[in-house]
Design a protein around this motif. Structure first.
Motif, PDB file in Angstrom:
ATOM      1  N   LEU A  87      -0.860 -16.388  -8.193  1.00  0.00           N
ATOM      2  CA  LEU A  87      -1.464 -17.606  -8.723  1.00  0.00           C
ATOM      3  C   LEU A  87      -2.877 -17.737  -8.170  1.00  0.00           C
ATOM      4  O   LEU A  87      -3.121 -17.505  -6.993  1.00  0.00           O
ATOM      5  CB  LEU A  87      -0.635 -18.833  -8.330  1.00  0.00           C
ATOM      6  N   ALA A  88      -3.795 -18.121  -9.022  1.00  0.00           N
ATOM      7  CA  ALA A  88      -5.188 -18.309  -8.614  1.00  0.00           C
ATOM      8  C   ALA A  88      -5.291 -19.505  -7.679  1.00  0.00           C
ATOM      9  O   ALA A  88      -4.455 -20.417  -7.729  1.00  0.00           O
ATOM     10  CB  ALA A  88      -6.053 -18.526  -9.849  1.00  0.00           C
ATOM     11  N   PRO A  89      -6.310 -19.543  -6.817  1.00  0.00           N
ATOM     12  CA  PRO A  89      -6.467 -20.670  -5.888  1.00  0.00           C
ATOM     13  C   PRO A  89      -6.602 -22.023  -6.590  1.00  0.00           C
ATOM     14  O   PRO A  89      -6.333 -23.054  -5.987  1.00  0.00           O
ATOM     15  CB  PRO A  89      -7.749 -20.337  -5.119  1.00  0.00           C
ATOM     16  N   THR A  90      -6.992 -22.020  -7.852  1.00  0.00           N
ATOM     17  CA  THR A  90      -7.135 -23.276  -8.586  1.00  0.00           C
ATOM     18  C   THR A  90      -5.935 -23.586  -9.481  1.00  0.00           C
ATOM     19  O   THR A  90      -5.950 -24.585 -10.203  1.00  0.00           O
ATOM     20  CB  THR A  90      -8.404 -23.232  -9.463  1.00  0.00           C
ATOM     21  N   ASN A  91      -4.898 -22.761  -9.422  1.00  0.00           N
ATOM     22  CA  ASN A  91      -3.716 -22.963 -10.254  1.00  0.00           C
ATOM     23  C   ASN A  91      -3.017 -24.266  -9.867  1.00  0.00           C
ATOM     24  O   ASN A  91      -2.761 -24.516  -8.685  1.00  0.00           O
ATOM     25  CB  ASN A  91      -2.775 -21.766 -10.093  1.00  0.00           C
ATOM     26  N   LYS A  92      -2.694 -25.088 -10.850  1.00  0.00           N
ATOM     27  CA  LYS A  92      -2.081 -26.391 -10.579  1.00  0.00           C
ATOM     28  C   LYS A  92      -0.722 -26.264  -9.888  1.00  0.00           C
ATOM     29  O   LYS A  92      -0.392 -27.059  -9.016  1.00  0.00           O
ATOM     30  CB  LYS A  92      -1.950 -27.193 -11.883  1.00  0.00           C
ATOM     31  N   ASN A  93       0.075 -25.274 -10.283  1.00  0.00           N
ATOM     32  CA  ASN A  93       1.383 -25.088  -9.652  1.00  0.00           C
ATOM     33  C   ASN A  93       1.236 -24.751  -8.174  1.00  0.00           C
ATOM     34  O   ASN A  93       1.978 -25.269  -7.328  1.00  0.00           O
ATOM     35  CB  ASN A  93       2.172 -23.980 -10.348  1.00  0.00           C
ATOM     36  N   LEU A  94       0.296 -23.873  -7.853  1.00  0.00           N
ATOM     37  CA  LEU A  94       0.058 -23.504  -6.455  1.00  0.00           C
ATOM     38  C   LEU A  94      -0.441 -24.710  -5.666  1.00  0.00           C
ATOM     39  O   LEU A  94       0.052 -24.991  -4.566  1.00  0.00           O
ATOM     40  CB  LEU A  94      -0.950 -22.358  -6.369  1.00  0.00           C
ATOM     41  N   LEU A  95      -1.399 -25.434  -6.204  1.00  0.00           N
ATOM     42  CA  LEU A  95      -1.945 -26.592  -5.501  1.00  0.00           C
ATOM     43  C   LEU A  95      -0.865 -27.648  -5.249  1.00  0.00           C
ATOM     44  O   LEU A  95      -0.797 -28.237  -4.165  1.00  0.00           O
ATOM     45  CB  LEU A  95      -3.111 -27.185  -6.287  1.00  0.00           C
ATOM     46  N   GLU A  96      -0.009 -27.877  -6.229  1.00  0.00           N
ATOM     47  CA  GLU A  96       1.068 -28.860  -6.063  1.00  0.00           C
ATOM     48  C   GLU A  96       2.084 -28.398  -5.013  1.00  0.00           C
ATOM     49  O   GLU A  96       2.558 -29.196  -4.208  1.00  0.00           O
ATOM     50  CB  GLU A  96       1.766 -29.142  -7.397  1.00  0.00           C
ATOM     51  N   ARG A  99       0.441 -28.906  -1.608  1.00  0.00           N
ATOM     52  CA  ARG A  99       0.446 -30.336  -1.274  1.00  0.00           C
ATOM     53  C   ARG A  99       1.844 -30.798  -0.865  1.00  0.00           C
ATOM     54  O   ARG A  99       2.009 -31.558   0.086  1.00  0.00           O
ATOM     55  CB  ARG A  99      -0.044 -31.159  -2.461  1.00  0.00           C
ATOM     56  N   SER A 100       2.851 -30.335  -1.585  1.00  0.00           N
ATOM     57  CA  SER A 100       4.232 -30.693  -1.278  1.00  0.00           C
ATOM     58  C   SER A 100       4.639 -30.176   0.104  1.00  0.00           C
ATOM     59  O   SER A 100       5.280 -30.897   0.883  1.00  0.00           O
ATOM     60  CB  SER A 100       5.158 -30.128  -2.351  1.00  0.00           C
ATOM     61  N   ASP A 101       4.259 -28.938   0.413  1.00  0.00           N
ATOM     62  CA  ASP A 101       4.579 -28.377   1.734  1.00  0.00           C
ATOM     63  C   ASP A 101       3.882 -29.155   2.844  1.00  0.00           C
ATOM     64  O   ASP A 101       4.478 -29.410   3.901  1.00  0.00           O
ATOM     65  CB  ASP A 101       4.193 -26.900   1.795  1.00  0.00           C
ATOM     66  N   VAL A 102       2.633 -29.546   2.619  1.00  0.00           N
ATOM     67  CA  VAL A 102       1.915 -30.339   3.622  1.00  0.00           C
ATOM     68  C   VAL A 102       2.619 -31.684   3.808  1.00  0.00           C
ATOM     69  O   VAL A 102       2.822 -32.130   4.944  1.00  0.00           O
ATOM     70  CB  VAL A 102       0.431 -30.520   3.228  1.00  0.00           C
ATOM     71  N   ARG A 103       3.016 -32.326   2.704  1.00  0.00           N
ATOM     72  CA  ARG A 103       3.729 -33.611   2.804  1.00  0.00           C
ATOM     73  C   ARG A 103       5.044 -33.455   3.564  1.00  0.00           C
ATOM     74  O   ARG A 103       5.427 -34.342   4.330  1.00  0.00           O
ATOM     75  CB  ARG A 103       4.001 -34.178   1.413  1.00  0.00           C
ATOM     76  N   ASN A 104       5.753 -32.341   3.358  1.00  0.00           N
ATOM     77  CA  ASN A 104       7.019 -32.124   4.056  1.00  0.00           C
ATOM     78  C   ASN A 104       6.827 -31.859   5.539  1.00  0.00           C
ATOM     79  O   ASN A 104       7.684 -32.221   6.353  1.00  0.00           O
ATOM     80  CB  ASN A 104       7.775 -30.954   3.422  1.00  0.00           C
ATOM     81  N   LEU A 105       5.734 -31.210   5.917  1.00  0.00           N
ATOM     82  CA  LEU A 105       5.485 -30.901   7.324  1.00  0.00           C
ATOM     83  C   LEU A 105       4.811 -32.051   8.069  1.00  0.00           C
ATOM     84  O   LEU A 105       4.937 -32.144   9.293  1.00  0.00           O
ATOM     85  CB  LEU A 105       4.625 -29.641   7.439  1.00  0.00           C
ATOM     86  N   GLN A 106       4.118 -32.919   7.361  1.00  0.00           N
ATOM     87  CA  GLN A 106       3.360 -33.990   8.006  1.00  0.00           C
ATOM     88  C   GLN A 106       4.226 -34.940   8.838  1.00  0.00           C
ATOM     89  O   GLN A 106       3.810 -35.308   9.938  1.00  0.00           O
ATOM     90  CB  GLN A 106       2.568 -34.770   6.946  1.00  0.00           C
ATOM     91  N   PRO A 107       5.427 -35.353   8.393  1.00  0.00           N
ATOM     92  CA  PRO A 107       6.228 -36.254   9.228  1.00  0.00           C
ATOM     93  C   PRO A 107       6.603 -35.644  10.592  1.00  0.00           C
ATOM     94  O   PRO A 107       6.729 -36.372  11.571  1.00  0.00           O
ATOM     95  CB  PRO A 107       7.490 -36.505   8.396  1.00  0.00           C
ATOM     96  N   PRO A 115      -1.347 -25.993   9.971  1.00  0.00           N
ATOM     97  CA  PRO A 115      -1.971 -24.660   9.859  1.00  0.00           C
ATOM     98  C   PRO A 115      -1.761 -24.063   8.472  1.00  0.00           C
ATOM     99  O   PRO A 115      -0.704 -24.219   7.863  1.00  0.00           O
ATOM    100  CB  PRO A 115      -1.252 -23.829  10.921  1.00  0.00           C
ATOM    101  N   VAL A 116      -2.772 -23.375   7.997  1.00  0.00           N
ATOM    102  CA  VAL A 116      -2.759 -22.846   6.631  1.00  0.00           C
ATOM    103  C   VAL A 116      -1.601 -21.862   6.412  1.00  0.00           C
ATOM    104  O   VAL A 116      -1.050 -21.795   5.319  1.00  0.00           O
ATOM    105  CB  VAL A 116      -4.129 -22.221   6.279  1.00  0.00           C
ATOM    106  N   ASP A 117      -1.200 -21.119   7.440  1.00  0.00           N
ATOM    107  CA  ASP A 117      -0.138 -20.136   7.224  1.00  0.00           C
ATOM    108  C   ASP A 117       1.235 -20.780   7.060  1.00  0.00           C
ATOM    109  O   ASP A 117       2.186 -20.104   6.690  1.00  0.00           O
ATOM    110  CB  ASP A 117      -0.122 -19.061   8.316  1.00  0.00           C
ATOM    111  N   LEU A 118       1.370 -22.075   7.299  1.00  0.00           N
ATOM    112  CA  LEU A 118       2.648 -22.747   7.051  1.00  0.00           C
ATOM    113  C   LEU A 118       2.768 -23.266   5.622  1.00  0.00           C
ATOM    114  O   LEU A 118       3.840 -23.697   5.211  1.00  0.00           O
ATOM    115  CB  LEU A 118       2.848 -23.898   8.040  1.00  0.00           C
ATOM    116  N   VAL A 119       1.671 -23.230   4.876  1.00  0.00           N
ATOM    117  CA  VAL A 119       1.715 -23.755   3.504  1.00  0.00           C
ATOM    118  C   VAL A 119       1.260 -22.747   2.455  1.00  0.00           C
ATOM    119  O   VAL A 119       1.295 -23.042   1.270  1.00  0.00           O
ATOM    120  CB  VAL A 119       0.900 -25.067   3.372  1.00  0.00           C
ATOM    121  N   THR A 120       0.829 -21.564   2.879  1.00  0.00           N
ATOM    122  CA  THR A 120       0.416 -20.535   1.922  1.00  0.00           C
ATOM    123  C   THR A 120       1.277 -19.298   2.101  1.00  0.00           C
ATOM    124  O   THR A 120       1.631 -18.942   3.222  1.00  0.00           O
ATOM    125  CB  THR A 120      -1.064 -20.146   2.115  1.00  0.00           C
ATOM    126  N   ALA A 121       1.615 -18.649   1.005  1.00  0.00           N
ATOM    127  CA  ALA A 121       2.440 -17.439   1.050  1.00  0.00           C
ATOM    128  C   ALA A 121       1.575 -16.227   1.365  1.00  0.00           C
ATOM    129  O   ALA A 121       0.379 -16.210   1.097  1.00  0.00           O
ATOM    130  CB  ALA A 121       3.156 -17.240  -0.284  1.00  0.00           C
TER     131      ALA A 121
END
Length: 190
Positions: A87-96, A99-107, A115-121
């Motif tokens: 998926l391209a860096p601007t792909n909506k599915n990837l961005l969502e 964002r979802s992974d960041v929301r799950n880790l934030q609490p 860290p970026v490696d916890l939300v990117t494959a």
């Protein structure tokens, strides 16, 4: 014409035997002789049971464990289907998903950047490593156990990675699976 055909057939047979049998068997034999653990996938056994590999990541999401990177390999960390999402860096599915992974880790870490490696494959989808940044987030298992054992969290988090090694100037990260096994042994030791 017949002579050329005979030479082509013989050449095909000889190169097939040489490069299809002799060479692979020779290399496999040398690997088994000199690099047995690496040639066999760096497998990890616990109590005589095979539980994983040092070089292939596994999914960990439970509390008290270092979280795995998101994986695009099959249904997640499937070694028979390794590969990225493409998926391209601007792909909506990837961005969502990010964002979802960041929301799950934030609490778990409300006042720390994720860290970026916890939300990117990774490119393979099978990355077994954990970066010093991911190991050192304030509420990581490493820091939580360090506090429990009245150790300085910053030092304990730095101890979760290997490196630098001679000839390799950058830091080599620890394998997440091995860290989670260490955490299991801490759980049972209490």
């Amino acid at each position: 014409m017949k002579k050329n055909l005979l030479i082509a057939v013989w050449f095909t047979l000889v190169t097939t035997v040489m490069f299809g049998l002799i060479y692979p068997l020779g290399i496999t034999g040398l690997a088994q002789l000199f690099f047995r653990d690496r040639a066999n996938g760096q497998l990890i056994a616990k109590d005589g049971k095979l539980i994983g590999s040092r070089i292939i990541g596994q999914a960990f999401t439970g509390p008290g464990y270092f979280h795995s990177r998101p994986s695009a390999a099959g249904a997640g960390y499937d070694p028979t289907s390794s590969g990225g999402s493409n998926l391209a860096p601007t792909n909506k599915n990837l961005l969502e998903r990010v964002r979802s992974d960041v929301r799950n880790l934030q609490p778990e870490n409300p006042n720390a950047p994720i860290p970026v490696d916890l939300v990117t494959a990774s490119g393979s989808g099978l990355d077994p490593d954990i970066s010093p940044a991911a190991a050192g987030i304030p509420n990581s298992p490493c820091c939580s156990f360090a506090r429990h054992e009245r150790r300085r969290p910053a030092r304990a988090c730095r101890e979760t990675y290997e490196g630098p090694r001679p000839g390799i100037p950058w830091r080599i990260t620890r394998k997440r699976f091995e860290l989670n096994l260490d955490l299991d042994s801490l759980h049972t030791a209490r």
